[in-house]
Design a protein around this motif. Sequence first.
Motif, PDB file in Angstrom:
ATOM      1  N   PHE A 113      15.729  48.629  -1.285  1.00 45.43           N
ATOM      2  CA  PHE A 113      15.998  47.617  -2.302  1.00 45.43           C
ATOM      3  C   PHE A 113      14.753  47.409  -3.179  1.00 45.43           C
ATOM      4  CE2 PHE A 113      19.438  46.941   0.605  1.00 45.43           C
ATOM      5  CZ  PHE A 113      20.477  46.398  -0.147  1.00 45.43           C
ATOM      6  N   ARG A 114      14.338  48.463  -3.873  1.00 47.27           N
ATOM      7  CA  ARG A 114      13.115  48.399  -4.677  1.00 47.27           C
ATOM      8  C   ARG A 114      13.268  47.447  -5.859  1.00 47.27           C
ATOM      9  NH1 ARG A 114       8.560  51.236  -4.652  1.00 47.27           N
ATOM     10  NH2 ARG A 114       9.454  52.633  -3.078  1.00 47.27           N
ATOM     11  N   ALA A 115      14.414  47.463  -6.512  1.00 50.48           N
ATOM     12  CA  ALA A 115      14.625  46.568  -7.657  1.00 50.48           C
ATOM     13  C   ALA A 115      14.561  45.110  -7.220  1.00 50.48           C
ATOM     14  CB  ALA A 115      15.966  46.873  -8.317  1.00 50.48           C
ATOM     15  N   GLU A 116      15.138  44.814  -6.047  1.00 50.19           N
ATOM     16  CA  GLU A 116      15.129  43.437  -5.544  1.00 50.19           C
ATOM     17  C   GLU A 116      13.718  43.015  -5.125  1.00 50.19           C
ATOM     18  OE1 GLU A 116      19.073  45.003  -5.737  1.00 50.19           O
ATOM     19  OE2 GLU A 116      17.266  45.813  -4.801  1.00 50.19           O
ATOM     20  N   ALA A 117      12.952  43.947  -4.553  1.00 52.30           N
ATOM     21  CA  ALA A 117      11.557  43.652  -4.198  1.00 52.30           C
ATOM     22  C   ALA A 117      10.721  43.437  -5.455  1.00 52.30           C
ATOM     23  CB  ALA A 117      10.975  44.788  -3.359  1.00 52.30           C
ATOM     24  N   THR A 118      11.014  44.187  -6.500  1.00 50.44           N
ATOM     25  CA  THR A 118      10.315  44.009  -7.772  1.00 50.44           C
ATOM     26  C   THR A 118      10.595  42.623  -8.332  1.00 50.44           C
ATOM     27  OG1 THR A 118      10.520  46.379  -8.224  1.00 50.44           O
ATOM     28  CG2 THR A 118      10.048  44.945 -10.108  1.00 50.44           C
ATOM     29  N   ARG A 119      11.848  42.223  -8.250  1.00 47.33           N
ATOM     30  CA  ARG A 119      12.241  40.891  -8.747  1.00 47.33           C
ATOM     31  C   ARG A 119      11.584  39.786  -7.932  1.00 47.33           C
ATOM     32  NH1 ARG A 119      17.077  37.993  -7.811  1.00 47.33           N
ATOM     33  NH2 ARG A 119      17.646  36.590  -9.508  1.00 47.33           N
ATOM     34  N   LEU A 120      11.540  39.951  -6.603  1.00 45.69           N
ATOM     35  CA  LEU A 120      10.878  38.966  -5.747  1.00 45.69           C
ATOM     36  C   LEU A 120       9.399  38.867  -6.105  1.00 45.69           C
ATOM     37  CD1 LEU A 120      10.644  37.055  -3.299  1.00 45.69           C
ATOM     38  CD2 LEU A 120      10.377  39.094  -1.855  1.00 45.69           C
TER      39      LEU A 120
END
Length: 794
Positions: free
Chosen positions: A678-685
């Motif tokens: 979940f790289r996109a979600e980690a980026t958002r976090l």
Amino acid sequence: MRDWSLSLGDPLYLSLAADARLCKPDYVNDHIWEVELGGTDVERSAVSLNTTFGLRARSMRLYLRFTENNNSVVDPNTFITKPSLRRSYPNFLTLDFVPIENLNVTTEFWVPESHAVAGRVILTNKSNAIRQIHLEVCAALAPLDGQSIIPTQQQLVNILAGQTSGIAPVIFMTGGPKHGPGPHSSLLLELELGPGATRQITFAEAALDTVPTSFELARRSAARPWEAERARIEMLDAAQTLDIRTGDPDWDAALAFSQKAAHGLFFSGNDHLPNPSFVNARHMDNGFSRKGDGTDYAPSWNGQTPLDAYYISSILHGAPQVTKKLILNFLATQNESGEVDSKPGLAAQRGKLIAAPLLASLAWKYYQDTQDDAFLAEVYPQLIKFFWVWFSPEHDRNRDGVPEWDHILQTGFDDNPVFDAWAPWSQGLDISLVHSPSLEALLVHEAKSIVKIARIIGRHEEETMLVQSQAERIKISLVAGWNAEQSFYSYRDRDSGLGSTGNVIASKKGDGNMRPKVEFENGVRLLIEVQTKSPAAKRPEVEISEYFTKSKGETEIILGHQFQWRSGGLVATTQKLFTRVGRISVSGLDKNDKIVVKIIDTTGEDITLALPLWAGVPEKQQAHALIGRNLLMADRFDRPFGMPSLPLLPDPEADSVAMGVAFPWNQLIGEGLLAYGFRAEATRLTAHLMNAVIQNLKQNRAFYQRYHAETGAGIGERNSLHGFAPVGLFMRTLGVAILSATKVKLEGRNLFPWPVTIKYKGLTVVRAAEQTVVTFANGESAIVKNEQPCIVEM
């Protein structure tokens, strides 16, 4: 060296303190300073250095005044060009400003050691006229006792001196100054500056026991070779700090200040800890031990936990040796049975609990950054001994192969309302009586790290098979704790293995008997609350029986010493499980005290219950459900400024606890998101966390212990490690690991909205959306377009 141009309104962190990499700071008498660049308070608005000497003065302030043609300027709001920060290190910073037309000023502040601070003012006349400039260093001391700053002399030299709480602050200035006219005491130099001329003046403040000793230290500090000292600081910073350049200058500043602040938390090792150790917050009210040995320090200064060490090591990506030394400090406390102390401190403080199982994970993290096989071989015997001691009867009380926490202080979430006893909305459940997914996840991750370490150093497979087998038993417990309805993990009773809700079964005022006559399909554990308004309430004795008749069934007696104080009274938990309750007898209560007996409530949810994601425990489908239904839901953990400690408010007054964003936990869960793709979600976090940091650096020029998940407001102690920007999570989300000046690991893609450039010891990595360019110090370069993990080396 990177030059900044940051003014009020930009992200700023302006604390200065002695740097343990360059001197030996005084752990029990450490003077910490904060620089002010002006503000809305007209009376105090100045370019100034401020401290309280660790609360030994109400305030101590040094500031600059410039005068030309009887026109004095102090307030930066009236300057031709307001102050801007150009250079910043843990103990040194550089400011540029123009206080008077065509008079350029560079001011440098430096803390060379714990008891002194120095400043250098460089004035340049940019006009074509000969100018008469008066420069004053002014001082204002508000002592707790003693004497305000006054003009005086020492060895025929004009100085300023005062007294407060047993120390004597003295201000010394080079160039043979006069005493200035006021309103505060000052040292004044009359300077003649020709066209284009430059003059520099140095001053220093020192505070020791007497005026003569302070004077000598101040004079020595002012006489130190400034250029050489600054060069030394800059070289050290370049060797141990990542220069991160994003497309957003606010991000760049927050990431840089966090590394600076993290380096600034350290103190030198001593007889009690062999290697440098850190405090959790360093600001001007800290640093003084009234006992003189540090044993009276508050929690933020009395040692660090493994979770603290994990977070600071992730911030100091450019200084992996820090992680190694912190691990060795923990292992230096290991006893014969294998237990490692939970919170070792520099004054021989000890947490007197077993440390959270994170040390093998830290060791593996260090190895990934350094490939230091020898270190793994050195610490492996202690790490595996520490792992196994968690499964001793002291920590696995029912011998089911799944240990329990001993105390809430081990968990890293001291305010957890399920177990905390001090808040009105908290339950006060004995944490040793439940299975905690956070501990189980840590142990699984620890087991995985030990197996990896064993393979690197060639240990016997039989040994690692036992570790893996133990991890599988813990995984079974975690699977049992999976709440399919919520797609989240849950607490369970240690012995029944079941969850329960907090239903009240009996209550009354004063002593006497209660006859609840209740039965349960499965055994339940009970919580006994005493509600009282008396601060001197007695601890009662409570007897709980299955039947009303004493001779029949199981009975448990809760003695007075088993109760712990809590907000509004006392609380205790039964050791036994009950399938029925027929009688509850109470003695020792005041007639107005109320006793309430209820089933324990294990339904509370908090961020630590997501930790199995970091440990790689859930199957792919479960992981997706946990993330989608919890971490990405706006009414649960997906908030504008990071994941809060609790998804729901247990009480309106619990807002600061429930909505507090704790960065160490967000770091671990962010790593879990990355592990499951979940790289996109980690980026958002990461962006959410950075927004909280940047907002507070802009508004308050400080980090905070936590941030409000909805508003971003700072909560708790200023300049706390737990609120530093998540440099490690940023780097992992970016997919860049700097292994050395000649070796870089890349994976995934850059999902941030701009290319990122990272510089370290001559190495440059430019990470764009579609490709990465790695350039080494010798000019060699490589272009990588593949998203698969790879290592690029010279």
